[in-house]
Design a protein around this motif. Structure first.
Motif, PDB file in Angstrom:
ATOM      1  N   VAL A   1      -7.056   2.598   2.054  1.00 33.36           N
ATOM      2  CA  VAL A   1      -6.493   1.384   1.468  1.00 33.36           C
ATOM      3  C   VAL A   1      -7.540   0.272   1.533  1.00 33.36           C
ATOM      4  CG1 VAL A   1      -4.654  -0.326   1.602  1.00 33.36           C
ATOM      5  CG2 VAL A   1      -4.180   2.074   2.212  1.00 33.36           C
TER       6      VAL A   1
ATOM      7  N   PHE B   1       0.845  -1.190   0.000  1.00 35.35           N
ATOM      8  CA  PHE B   1       0.000   0.000   0.000  1.00 35.35           C
ATOM      9  C   PHE B   1       0.883   1.244   0.000  1.00 35.35           C
ATOM     10  CE2 PHE B   1       0.701  -0.938   4.472  1.00 35.35           C
ATOM     11  CZ  PHE B   1       0.891   0.305   5.058  1.00 35.35           C
TER      12      PHE B   1
ATOM     13  N   TYR C   1     -11.789  -1.646   4.544  1.00 37.73           N
ATOM     14  CA  TYR C   1     -10.734  -0.696   4.205  1.00 37.73           C
ATOM     15  C   TYR C   1     -10.126  -0.156   5.487  1.00 37.73           C
ATOM     16  CZ  TYR C   1     -13.872   3.167   5.444  1.00 37.73           C
ATOM     17  OH  TYR C   1     -14.697   4.024   6.121  1.00 37.73           O
TER      18      TYR C   1
ATOM     19  N   GLN D   1       5.117   4.081  -1.760  1.00 38.34           N
ATOM     20  CA  GLN D   1       4.885   2.789  -1.130  1.00 38.34           C
ATOM     21  C   GLN D   1       5.504   2.817   0.273  1.00 38.34           C
ATOM     22  OE1 GLN D   1       7.090  -0.065  -0.432  1.00 38.34           O
ATOM     23  NE2 GLN D   1       5.298  -1.209   0.304  1.00 38.34           N
TER      24      GLN D   1
END
Length: 608
Positions: A587, A467, A575, A473
């Motif tokens: 995410v 994620f 999420y 990242q």
């Protein structure tokens, strides 16, 4: 649900008074709550337990729902007495009755003294074959004792009605007509605990050209094969040619046999076959012969429903001597769902029964049929339908239906989830023909099967999700897990977890967890919770959450499930919101997000 018996109604009333008084007082005193939810009696089931010639056990189970956060302590005693025509046949006490929070079951048991049956029987006969059943309850709290008003119901039998007739019938000896019976009558005497007098009279006519001489007439009486009485005329009976005469036979019920009869009566579902067999001794050509009198003889089936509060029934049924009986057959049974726009769903069952006995034959006009359809899921009775009617010669169409309440759907769902998504299904399609002398099942055996689902199976615990936050990242999510918690009638929890790893040199924070669970677009849970979970640089943490499914929505889902042919689409999405260097990113937890088809087969038409 309405209590199914008079005994249950009294216990429900006593329990309601107890939980309202003790529950309200306990919660108010211990917690200071300003409002108190009233505990309710959800269901009362009363049945016979073990029966012996000495005692008959009465078992009562009371389903109670206490919505309060604290239980009612076991501080009350419930005393009750069962009377039949003022004869106390059972007394019992349930001590230290308490009601925990939530759903619970209270079991009570008392024993009926079968030695009181002769006294009750005497009162029943002397009261014109009428009995009043009453329960007299009393509830005792510490320093308080309160007697509650007794509730009563009555039932009647008509055992002698079969012997009161003005219809002419014929008796033969071999192929010779020797007697016509033009009228019969019967009368009880004054009964005591020890004996019940009975007198049966008949007016007979001699159609022959010679005198008919009976050295003696008599009869025997059995109830469920227990001999209870026999009697004979004091002397011979002489009927002159072309004349008629009236004779009577006195007999006495041995009331000491009644406890044994009562045991069989209860074990037979409170049904008794009273068989009165008449016979005559005929002097012919210097010989004495015993000749049965089938047209005087009678078979009466009577039922009671002491615990259930139903009606007593009495009917005369045909005798089977020298009669060929062909049992009816169940040709077909079909069931279908009923899904109305409003109200409860249900099941409609159609059955076809064929009676091969010809019209006008002995059994063609004396048969009745009882049909029952019941669906059990993990011992939760989802639906039951019953119907009864007379069975005509040839084809008879039966139709029965039963409702499924939302609460029954919830109870089944809870049992299914808590049983590892497994349901043991039993579908009973019982069709029983009552021929008087026997109840003959014409339906097949119960359909049994297993329904299994795997609603959480698509969760991918082996995948790893990278994620990013603001395009960079920052970590991975792995080891995702989801399993059922302990379901209740109110909600079904899903316990979920995931391991979040921080690959950066600065901390990250989980600030929100959200989820949505729906079946056929009926949303069972849709929430988000603020969290503050900090994960240090180059370290990892396990994030856990509980998703509560709102079981009150299951009734709405259930209708869509049936409308789609017992098929549902389960949609699950999760999420998390991650914060890093002042930026936030939502995410999606792909390993926990999925759609799955869930199919069942409640009616047992095909395997699920």
């Amino acid at each position: 649900m309405i209590p199914r018996s008079l005994f249950g109604k009294f216990v429900a009333g006593v329990l309601s008074a107890f939980v309202i008084t003790a529950g309200g007082l306990g919660v108010a005193v211990t917690s200071g709550m300003l409002t108190v939810g009233q505990p309710t009696v959800e269901e009362v089931r009363t049945d016979w337990g073990a029966v012996t010639p000495e005692t008959s056990e009465i078992r009562t189970e009371i389903a109670v729902h206490n919505p309060n956060s604290v239980g009612v302590p076991g501080v009350a005693d419930v005393n009750y007495a069962v009377e039949m025509n003022d004869v106390t046949v059972a007394e019992g006490t349930s001590e230290n009755v308490g009601v925990p929070t939530g759903d619970s079951t209270i079991s009570l048991s008392t024993r009926m003294d079968n030695r009181k049956i002769p006294a009750w029987w005497a009162s029943h006969i002397n009261n014109g074959e009428r009995t009043t059943v009453s329960i007299r309850p009393e509830i005792r709290f510490p320093l308080i004792s309160k007697k509650l008003a007794a509730e009563e119901r009555s039932f009647e039998t008509n055992l002698l009605g079969a012997f009161e007739s003005e219809e002419t019938q014929t008796m033969t000896a071999g192929e010779r007509t020797v007697l016509r019976v033009t009228e019969t009558d019967a009368e009880w005497g004054e009964a005591t605990k020890e004996r019940t007098p009975l007198t049966v009279a008949a007016t007979v006519e001699n159609p022959t050209s010679g005198e008919v001489v009976f050295s003696q007439l008599g009869y025997t009486i059995t109830m469920n094969d227990v001999p209870v009485a026999e009697g004979t005329t004091d002397g011979g009976v002489h009927v002159e040619p072309g004349e008629e005469t009236t004779f009577s036979i006195d007999s006495t019920f041995d009331n000491g046999k009644l406890p044994t009869w009562w045991e069989r009566h209860v074990e037979n579902g409170e049904q008794t076959t009273m068989d009165v067999q008449f016979y005559a001794t005929l002097a012919e050509d210097g010989e004495t012969k015993r000749v049965t009198l089938p047209f005087l003889s009678e078979r009466v089936v009577f039922t009671t429903d002491v615990l259930g509060g139903g009606e007593a029934t009495t009917k005369t049924v045909p005798r089977t001597e020298a009669t060929e009986f062909q049992p009816p057959k169940l040709q077909s049974v079909e069931s279908e769902w009923i899904v109305p726009e409003t109200g409860n769903t249900g099941i409609k069952t159609s059955a076809v029964v064929r009676n091969p006995n010809e019209p006008g034959s002995l059994f063609a006009d004396h048969l009745s049929v009882d049909a029952n359809y019941r669906v059990l899921m993990n011992d939760v009775q989802l639906v039951e339908g019953r119907t009864s009617r007379n069975l005509d010669s040839g084809r008879t169409d039966l139709e029965l239906s039963g409702d499924i309440t939302n609460r029954e759907v919830q109870r089944w769902w809870v049992s299914h989830v808590n049983n590892g998504e497994k349901t043991d299904r039993v579908v009973e399609r019982d069709v029983t023909v009552d021929a008087g002398f026997a109840r003959l099942p014409v339906g097949g055996e119960a359909e049994r099967g297993t329904i299994t689902t795997d609603m959480l199976g698509p969760v991918d615990s082996s995948s790893t999700l990278e994620f990013s936050v603001a395009g960079q990242q920052v970590g991975t999510i792995s080891e995702t897990q989801a399993e059922w918690g302990d379901a209740t009638v109110a909600e079904t929890p899903i316990e979920s977890s995931a391991t979040v790893k921080n690959d950066q040199n600065e901390p990250i924070r989980i600030t929100e967890i959200g989820y949505r669970v729906a079946m056929n677009y009926v949303v069972l849970s849709d929430e988000s919770n603020e969290r503050s979970i900090e994960i240090e640089p180059n370290s990892q943490a396990t994030v856990r959450d509980t998703v509560p499914l709102d079981n009150s929505k299951l009734g709405t889902w259930w209708k869509t499930h049936l409308e789609r042919g017992e098929d549902s689409t389960l949609s699950v999405s999760y999420y998390v919101v991650v914060e890093y260097r002042g930026y936030t990113e939502r995410v999606e937890l792909d390993a926990l997000n999925y759609e799955k088809s869930v199919a069942t087969d409640m009616l047992g038409n095909e395997s699920a």
